[in-house]
Motif scaffolding. Structure first.
Motif, PDB file in Angstrom:
ATOM      1  N   VAL A 428       0.863  -1.180   0.000  1.00 52.02           N
ATOM      2  CA  VAL A 428       0.000   0.000   0.000  1.00 52.02           C
ATOM      3  C   VAL A 428       0.898   1.228   0.000  1.00 52.02           C
ATOM      4  O   VAL A 428       1.768   1.379   0.863  1.00 52.02           O
ATOM      5  CB  VAL A 428      -0.928   0.000   1.233  1.00 52.02           C
ATOM      6  CG1 VAL A 428      -1.666   1.333   1.362  1.00 52.02           C
ATOM      7  CG2 VAL A 428      -1.937  -1.148   1.146  1.00 52.02           C
ATOM      8  N   GLN A 429       0.677   2.122  -0.968  1.00 55.92           N
ATOM      9  CA  GLN A 429       1.603   3.245  -1.133  1.00 55.92           C
ATOM     10  C   GLN A 429       0.945   4.360  -1.932  1.00 55.92           C
ATOM     11  O   GLN A 429      -0.020   4.142  -2.665  1.00 55.92           O
ATOM     12  CB  GLN A 429       2.863   2.782  -1.857  1.00 55.92           C
ATOM     13  CG  GLN A 429       2.598   2.143  -3.209  1.00 55.92           C
ATOM     14  CD  GLN A 429       3.820   1.436  -3.753  1.00 55.92           C
ATOM     15  OE1 GLN A 429       4.723   2.088  -4.281  1.00 55.92           O
ATOM     16  NE2 GLN A 429       3.862   0.111  -3.603  1.00 55.92           N
ATOM     17  N   SER A 430       1.503   5.544  -1.769  1.00 57.58           N
ATOM     18  CA  SER A 430       1.073   6.707  -2.538  1.00 57.58           C
ATOM     19  C   SER A 430       2.196   7.056  -3.499  1.00 57.58           C
ATOM     20  O   SER A 430       3.329   7.325  -3.084  1.00 57.58           O
ATOM     21  CB  SER A 430       0.779   7.876  -1.594  1.00 57.58           C
ATOM     22  OG  SER A 430       0.374   9.015  -2.308  1.00 57.58           O
ATOM     23  N   ASN A 431       1.876   7.058  -4.771  1.00 56.00           N
ATOM     24  CA  ASN A 431       2.887   7.246  -5.811  1.00 56.00           C
ATOM     25  C   ASN A 431       3.762   8.468  -5.567  1.00 56.00           C
ATOM     26  O   ASN A 431       3.265   9.564  -5.322  1.00 56.00           O
ATOM     27  CB  ASN A 431       2.200   7.409  -7.175  1.00 56.00           C
ATOM     28  CG  ASN A 431       2.586   6.293  -8.119  1.00 56.00           C
ATOM     29  OD1 ASN A 431       3.469   5.507  -7.829  1.00 56.00           O
ATOM     30  ND2 ASN A 431       1.905   6.236  -9.256  1.00 56.00           N
ATOM     31  N   GLY A 432       5.083   8.254  -5.619  1.00 61.31           N
ATOM     32  CA  GLY A 432       6.027   9.355  -5.512  1.00 61.31           C
ATOM     33  C   GLY A 432       6.314   9.819  -4.110  1.00 61.31           C
ATOM     34  O   GLY A 432       7.118  10.739  -3.917  1.00 61.31           O
ATOM     35  N   ARG A 433       5.690   9.203  -3.119  1.00 62.60           N
ATOM     36  CA  ARG A 433       5.897   9.620  -1.731  1.00 62.60           C
ATOM     37  C   ARG A 433       6.699   8.565  -0.975  1.00 62.60           C
ATOM     38  O   ARG A 433       6.571   7.367  -1.220  1.00 62.60           O
ATOM     39  CB  ARG A 433       4.564   9.864  -1.025  1.00 62.60           C
ATOM     40  CG  ARG A 433       3.723  10.933  -1.679  1.00 62.60           C
ATOM     41  CD  ARG A 433       2.467  11.232  -0.884  1.00 62.60           C
ATOM     42  NE  ARG A 433       1.582  12.131  -1.614  1.00 62.60           N
ATOM     43  CZ  ARG A 433       1.694  13.457  -1.619  1.00 62.60           C
ATOM     44  NH1 ARG A 433       2.664  14.033  -0.920  1.00 62.60           N
ATOM     45  NH2 ARG A 433       0.856  14.202  -2.312  1.00 62.60           N
ATOM     46  N   GLU A 434       7.507   9.032  -0.034  1.00 58.10           N
ATOM     47  CA  GLU A 434       8.277   8.115   0.794  1.00 58.10           C
ATOM     48  C   GLU A 434       7.333   7.272   1.648  1.00 58.10           C
ATOM     49  O   GLU A 434       6.381   7.775   2.244  1.00 58.10           O
ATOM     50  CB  GLU A 434       9.221   8.904   1.709  1.00 58.10           C
ATOM     51  CG  GLU A 434      10.071   8.030   2.617  1.00 58.10           C
ATOM     52  CD  GLU A 434      10.929   8.842   3.576  1.00 58.10           C
ATOM     53  OE1 GLU A 434      11.610   8.224   4.414  1.00 58.10           O
ATOM     54  OE2 GLU A 434      10.902  10.082   3.487  1.00 58.10           O
ATOM     55  N   LYS A 435       7.593   5.977   1.712  1.00 61.63           N
ATOM     56  CA  LYS A 435       6.740   5.072   2.476  1.00 61.63           C
ATOM     57  C   LYS A 435       7.009   5.244   3.974  1.00 61.63           C
ATOM     58  O   LYS A 435       8.158   5.198   4.416  1.00 61.63           O
ATOM     59  CB  LYS A 435       6.982   3.622   2.060  1.00 61.63           C
ATOM     60  CG  LYS A 435       6.666   3.332   0.598  1.00 61.63           C
ATOM     61  CD  LYS A 435       6.907   1.861   0.287  1.00 61.63           C
ATOM     62  CE  LYS A 435       6.679   1.555  -1.179  1.00 61.63           C
ATOM     63  NZ  LYS A 435       7.720   2.165  -2.043  1.00 61.63           N
ATOM     64  N   ILE A 436       5.953   5.412   4.731  1.00 59.33           N
ATOM     65  CA  ILE A 436       6.061   5.605   6.174  1.00 59.33           C
ATOM     66  C   ILE A 436       5.789   4.273   6.862  1.00 59.33           C
ATOM     67  O   ILE A 436       4.761   3.640   6.622  1.00 59.33           O
ATOM     68  CB  ILE A 436       5.068   6.673   6.660  1.00 59.33           C
ATOM     69  CG1 ILE A 436       5.384   8.024   6.022  1.00 59.33           C
ATOM     70  CG2 ILE A 436       5.093   6.779   8.179  1.00 59.33           C
ATOM     71  CD1 ILE A 436       4.374   9.109   6.353  1.00 59.33           C
TER      72      ILE A 436
END
Length: 738
Positions: A428-436
């Protein structure tokens, strides 16, 4: 004639009909009954499906046909409450359904079409078909009535046959309007190690919402359940009370609106937050089940109704005897080898424990699972810790007469893992954003069928490779952040919240199809996934990572208001407790743990001498006397830990009322000579019972130990117990005598 002209004409016609027929009879009445309750709808002269009544059972079809609602001031329209209110003409309150139709219209008006009912030995199911007056768009209102348990379940099926996509913005499972002088809501709150705390408040005008937007671990800080009491705060044994629980493991919203006419509108279902669902032409959407029960004898009967239903239909193996478990976590954590584990098994077998469960830390080789930083997702046995593999441990457990269980967390992944390296697109991720990360881990995207296959195969491969495994603890230790899916299209990103939960259920369905009776514990950082949506796939649940007995009295009190005690894994742990650092006597820890599914969460070799003798005797008592009552008995709460006085007490009574177990706890220090008097409940008033104290620890706490008493004496006069110091406790068995 275009759709907008149709809408205007239908609206004008409805206003005329409602204004001229407010005193007319309803055209049809639909009654749904259980043993003690009735739910009634009616079709009015304009074709609307109207809510009429839910409460104590009535047989009054003709009266409901005559029933009408007066027009409200300043309007000529009848403001009866529709069974499933939509955004559109006639509803000014929180809608159950709000959609944008294919042509952009925001309004939906449902009219009754048909009703059908089918029955079997367990329940009757009523399906009411509703259709929009203008668009080819329909809703099925499903209701299952479980006769013996006095439980009613509702859900909807929303169907789009328009020439284009309809956007569902609000799509509740159920709507319930109640009319009283005042309303009191019992709901639940908390955090990790403090789940299911109880709050009760009076509802005033406006909307009170119990909701979650976490996506996973959705019941850690709130719970999708409640009790409503009419006209006064809830009481244990009297008053009108409604219990509700949503069977859904994703985001939810329970909205309680006291409107301007002092009616309480209860709208329950999936949380619409960022969850708009694009329903294509020809598709349907099924909402989660909403579970209701009613009692005119207080919240105690609400709980017993839900427990009866939950054991029979709401969980796996709810009427089966549950093993006593030793879980390795607090006794070994990540630091163990074969000798550590086999030594724990030796002690467990000697003490009478029945299942040994190896918790976190057994897997990962390239990235060994020596802490929570690495290895999650790589489900191969760690050969350095366990050079002879899992089968050696399984065989050893079996040689000691123990079953063997294993911990997994298959929905999660550490960034430092082979899985994350090989399949970054599964996260699960948001494109272009660092994974938290949360707890050094990320979340796998269960909307993706490939991820569903992976999670199923984690479970299936372990059991096929190691067929001696007989128990799995399924954990989930983080929520959704940076919501986004590489699998879903750009237009469907709002589907993730629902699709994740549906994907999880799809995996559970596959597991239960292949392993219908296998024992699985429901765990998510403790009580983070305690709902009837997940519970139906599990045999038991982990109420909290907090094993402190004083904390557990409160946590389990709240939990068992809604959920069956037979599933409540309740473990004896060490002192001082690892979560609270509180020091408590071993007897107190055992007595509290024996109110649920007894287990242990410690290094058993640390219990020696007199404590070891006491522990072994307590385990025998639990097996012989207590466990059958926890499994199928009725729970009666006698003293709430939330009340003044500093006591807590409860009892289980067998269905035949031939036996019972009574618990009493002193949860605060009391002055010398101040003892509680406990009035029992649930016994057969015509019987006499012998009382025998167990777990005595060489000290009697009741002057009448071993004596016989009439049920009337026990329930009306009560018993005074000699417990006063903080953490004093007592457990008594009651047997009916001739």
């Amino acid at each position: 004639m275009n759709n907008y002209i149709k809408i205007i004409l239908f609206s004008l016609l409805q206003i005329v009909l409602l204004g001229s027929t407010s005193l007319a009879q309803n055209s049809e009445v639909i009654e749904i009954n259980t043993k003690s309750t009735s739910l009634v709808y009616a079709v009015d002269q304009s074709g609307r499906l109207i809510f009429q009544y839910y409460g104590k059972k009535v047989e009054a079809t003709e009266n409901f046909k005559q029933q009408h609602t007066y027009s409200k001031p300043d309007t000529d329209r009848d403001f009866s409450y529709e069974a499933y209110p939509t955004f559109g003409l006639g509803n000014v309150n929180e809608p159950a359904l709000a959609v944008i139709h294919a042509d952009g219209s925001l309004n939906t008006e449902l009219a009754f079409e048909t009703v059908e009912t089918k029955s079997n030995d367990d329940f009757s199911e009523t399906v009411i078909h509703l259709k929009d007056r203008v668009f080819d768009f329909s809703v099925e209102l499903h209701t299952k009535a479980y006769f013996n348990e006095d439980v009613i379940i509702q859900w909807t099926v929303i169907k789009n046959n328009e020439n284009g996509t309809v956007k569902l913005n609000n799509f509740a499972s159920s709507f319930l309007p109640l009319k009283a002088e005042s309303y009191y809501l019992t709901h639940f709150y908390g955090a990790w190690a403090g789940e299911m705390s109880v709050a009760e408040e009076k509802l005033e005008n406006g909307i009170k919402a119990i909701e979650c937007k976490k996506g996973v671990r959705t019941t850690q800080t709130e719970n999708a359940s409640f009790i409503l009491s009419l006209n006064h705060p809830s009481q244990e044994n009297s008053g009108d009370c409604y219990g509700g629980a949503l069977a859904w493991s994703g985001n939810y919203r329970l909205a309680f609106q006291v409107d301007e006419w002092r009616t309480l509108n209860v709208v329950t279902g999936i949380n619409p937050f960022l969850s708009a669902w694009n329903l294509k032409s020809g598709e349907s959407f099924t909402t989660p089940e909403m579970i209701y029960t009613f009692s005119n004898a207080g919240r105690g009967q609400v709980s017993r109704n839900l427990h009866d239903w939950g054991r029979e239909y709401g969980m796996t193996g709810g009427k089966e005897i549950h093993d006593i478990v030793l879980n390795s976590w607090e006794g070994a954590y990540f630091t163990f080898d074969e000798n550590t584990l086999t030594g724990m098994m030796d002690d467990a077998a000697e003490m009478g424990i029945e299942t040994f469960v190896l918790d976190d830390g057994w897997f990962g080789n390239k990235y060994p699972r020596n802490n929570d930083d690495a290895g999650l997702g790589d489900w191969q046995t760690n050969t350095k810790k366990l050079p002879r593999g899992l089968d050696y441990l399984i065989d050893y457990a079996h040689s000691k007469g123990l079953k063997f269980g294993l911990w997994i967390e298959p929905e999660m992944v550490n960034p430092e893992s082979e899985l994350a390296e090989n399949h970054p697109e599964w996260i699960v991720q948001s494109n272009g954003r660092e994974k938290i990360t949360w707890r050094n881990q990320l979340l796998l995207d269960l909307s993706n069928p490939k991820v569903q296959d992976f999670v199923f195969n984690v479970f299936d491969s372990l059991l096929t490779t190691h067929p001696g495994i007989e128990y799995v603890k399924w954990d989930a230790n983080r929520h959704v952040e940076q919501a986004g899916s590489t699998y879903l299209s750009d237009a469907e990103q709002t589907h993730l919240w629902v699709a994740y939960t549906e994907g999880l259920y799809a995996v559970y369905d596959r597991i239960r199809a292949k392993y219908p009776d296998f024992v699985i514990q429901d765990c998510a950082s403790g009580g983070g996934r305690l709902d009837y949506g997940a519970l139906k796939y599990h045999n038991e649940y982990w109420t909290s990572d907090n094993t402190d007995p004083l904390s557990r009295i409160f946590i389990q009190y709240g939990t068992t208001l809604i959920y069956p005690p037979v599933g409540a894994a309740s473990h004896v742990s060490t002192s001082p407790n690892h979560q609270t650092q509180r020091m408590t006597p071993l007897k107190f820890r055992f007595d509290v743990a024996m109110t649920g599914r007894l287990g242990m969460e410690l290094q058993p070799k640390d219990i020696q001498g007199d404590d070891r003798i006491f522990a072994e005797e307590a385990i025998k008592n639990y097996k012989q006397f207590v466990r059958p009552l926890v499994t199928t008995g009725d729970l009666y709460r006698l003293k709430s830990p939330y009340d003044e006085g500093g006591w807590a007490s409860q009892m289980y009574v067998s269905k035949e009322k031939e036996s019972a177990v009574l618990y009493a706890f002193s949860i605060e220090p009391h002055l010398r000579g101040i003892y509680p008097t406990i009035k029992l409940n649930g016994l057969d008033a015509n019987k006499t019972y012998q009382i025998t104290e167990i777990n005595k620890n060489d000290k009697s706490r009741f002057w009448g130990n071993g004596h016989t008493f009439s049920a009337e004496y026990l329930m009306n006069v009560g018993v005074e117990l000699k417990i006063a110091d903080q953490y004093d406790s007592a457990v008594f068995m009651l047997k009916a005598v001739e």
